[in-house]
Design a protein around this motif. Structure first.
Motif, short mmCIF file in Angstrom:
data_model
loop_
_atom_site.label_atom_id
_atom_site.label_comp_id
_atom_site.label_asym_id
_atom_site.label_seq_id
_atom_site.Cartn_x
_atom_site.Cartn_y
_atom_site.Cartn_z
N TYR A 1 106.67 23.81 -67.31
CA TYR A 1 106.75 25.07 -66.59
C TYR A 1 106.60 26.27 -67.51
CZ TYR A 1 108.06 22.86 -62.16
OH TYR A 1 108.06 22.13 -61.01
N VAL A 2 107.15 26.19 -68.71
CA VAL A 2 106.98 27.29 -69.67
C VAL A 2 105.50 27.45 -70.02
CG1 VAL A 2 107.42 28.01 -72.07
CG2 VAL A 2 109.32 27.22 -70.63
N ILE A 3 104.87 26.35 -70.37
CA ILE A 3 103.45 26.41 -70.76
C ILE A 3 102.58 26.84 -69.59
CG2 ILE A 3 101.46 25.03 -71.51
CD1 ILE A 3 103.52 23.32 -73.12
N TYR A 4 102.73 26.17 -68.47
CA TYR A 4 101.86 26.43 -67.33
C TYR A 4 102.05 27.84 -66.78
CZ TYR A 4 101.20 21.29 -67.19
OH TYR A 4 100.93 19.98 -67.50
N SER A 5 103.27 28.36 -66.81
CA SER A 5 103.49 29.70 -66.28
C SER A 5 102.71 30.75 -67.07
CB SER A 5 104.98 30.05 -66.29
OG SER A 5 105.46 30.24 -67.61
N GLN A 6 102.42 30.45 -68.31
CA GLN A 6 101.67 31.38 -69.15
C GLN A 6 100.18 31.05 -69.21
OE1 GLN A 6 103.47 34.05 -70.15
NE2 GLN A 6 105.03 32.93 -68.99
N ALA A 7 99.84 29.79 -69.00
CA ALA A 7 98.45 29.37 -69.19
C ALA A 7 97.62 29.35 -67.90
CB ALA A 7 98.41 27.98 -69.83
N TYR B 1 96.36 32.07 -58.69
CA TYR B 1 97.49 31.35 -59.27
C TYR B 1 98.59 32.26 -59.80
CZ TYR B 1 94.45 27.28 -58.99
OH TYR B 1 93.64 26.28 -58.54
N MET B 2 98.39 33.56 -59.76
CA MET B 2 99.39 34.46 -60.32
C MET B 2 100.75 34.40 -59.60
SD MET B 2 98.18 35.59 -63.12
CE MET B 2 97.59 33.89 -63.21
N MET C 1 97.03 21.51 -63.87
CA MET C 1 98.40 21.85 -64.26
C MET C 1 99.33 21.71 -63.06
SD MET C 1 98.08 25.29 -66.53
CE MET C 1 96.69 25.49 -67.65
N LEU C 2 98.93 22.30 -61.94
CA LEU C 2 99.78 22.27 -60.75
C LEU C 2 99.91 20.85 -60.20
CD1 LEU C 2 98.64 25.53 -58.95
CD2 LEU C 2 100.66 25.18 -60.38
N ARG C 3 98.84 20.08 -60.27
CA ARG C 3 98.90 18.68 -59.81
C ARG C 3 99.83 17.86 -60.70
NH1 ARG C 3 96.72 18.03 -55.44
NH2 ARG C 3 94.91 19.20 -54.79
N ALA C 4 99.80 18.11 -62.00
CA ALA C 4 100.70 17.41 -62.92
C ALA C 4 102.14 17.77 -62.59
CB ALA C 4 100.37 17.75 -64.37
N ASP C 5 102.40 19.05 -62.36
CA ASP C 5 103.76 19.49 -61.98
C ASP C 5 104.18 18.86 -60.66
OD1 ASP C 5 104.55 21.04 -64.13
OD2 ASP C 5 103.94 22.93 -63.23
N LEU C 6 103.27 18.83 -59.70
CA LEU C 6 103.58 18.24 -58.39
C LEU C 6 103.95 16.77 -58.55
CD1 LEU C 6 103.71 18.66 -55.30
CD2 LEU C 6 101.30 18.02 -55.23
N GLN C 7 103.18 16.03 -59.34
CA GLN C 7 103.48 14.61 -59.55
C GLN C 7 104.82 14.44 -60.26
OE1 GLN C 7 101.82 11.84 -58.28
NE2 GLN C 7 103.78 10.96 -58.92
N ASN D 1 92.85 23.48 -67.17
CA ASN D 1 92.47 23.58 -65.78
C ASN D 1 93.71 23.88 -64.93
OD1 ASN D 1 92.18 22.38 -63.00
ND2 ASN D 1 90.06 22.21 -63.70
N SER D 2 93.73 25.02 -64.28
CA SER D 2 94.91 25.46 -63.52
C SER D 2 95.30 24.48 -62.42
CB SER D 2 94.67 26.85 -62.94
OG SER D 2 94.54 27.80 -63.97
N GLU D 3 94.32 23.97 -61.69
CA GLU D 3 94.65 23.02 -60.62
C GLU D 3 95.26 21.74 -61.20
OE1 GLU D 3 92.75 20.48 -56.93
OE2 GLU D 3 91.69 22.29 -57.59
#
Length: 153
Positions: free
Chosen positions: A32-38, A44-45, A92-98, A88-90
């Protein structure tokens, strides 16, 4: 002592399973720290801001789980489950979702194990964590334009 009534685990084994959960909480904090910045792209904002909040909530979860491990006589782990790194933003979100799916499933099982052992307070702490984890799952699915996955299957 392990019995069929406790799902075959004792307090030491519960502490070991909670350490796996703690490793997953560490993973979530870092992701979450990395993805929130990347995350890149205007769409995606809004979720990027939410991920910062999620990171703080995951830290609270880690502290709660570590305390329960200590209560059970175990030593909280310092091991982190791997974090998927991608630009790739999507993805990132898919990894978080899983990760949230995996976490929710594990905590649902942990509640059953705690209750079978008579560790009702630990089960209540995990239920509180589940409230946040399910909200995270909904936030991520919504950001991806999807319904939240059905975890009852």
């Amino acid at each position: 002592m392990t019995t069929k009534a406790t799902g075959g685990i004792d307090r030491a084994q519960l502490a070991a399973l909670l350490n796996e959960d703690l490793s997953r909480e560490y993973q979530a904090i870092i992701a979450y720290v990395i993805y929130s910045q990347a995350l890149k792209g205007a769409k995606y904002m809004p979720i990027a801001d939410q991920l910062q909040t999620h990171a703080a909530e995951e830290l609270k979860h880690a502290l709660t789980i570590a305390r329960q491990i200590d209560y059970l006589g175990g030593m909280p782990t310092a091991t982190v489950k791997p974090v998927k790194l991608t630009e790739n933003s999507e993805e990132m979100l898919r990894a978080d979702l899983q990760n949230e799916v995996d976490t929710i499933k594990a905590y649902r099982e942990r509640i059953k194990q705690c209750e079978a052992l008579g560790e009702f307070a630990i089960a209540e702490h995990i239920r509180e964590i589940l409230l946040d984890e399910q909200d995270h799952l909904i936030d991520l699915a919504t950001a991806l334009g999807e319904n939240a996955p059905d975890l009852t299957k």
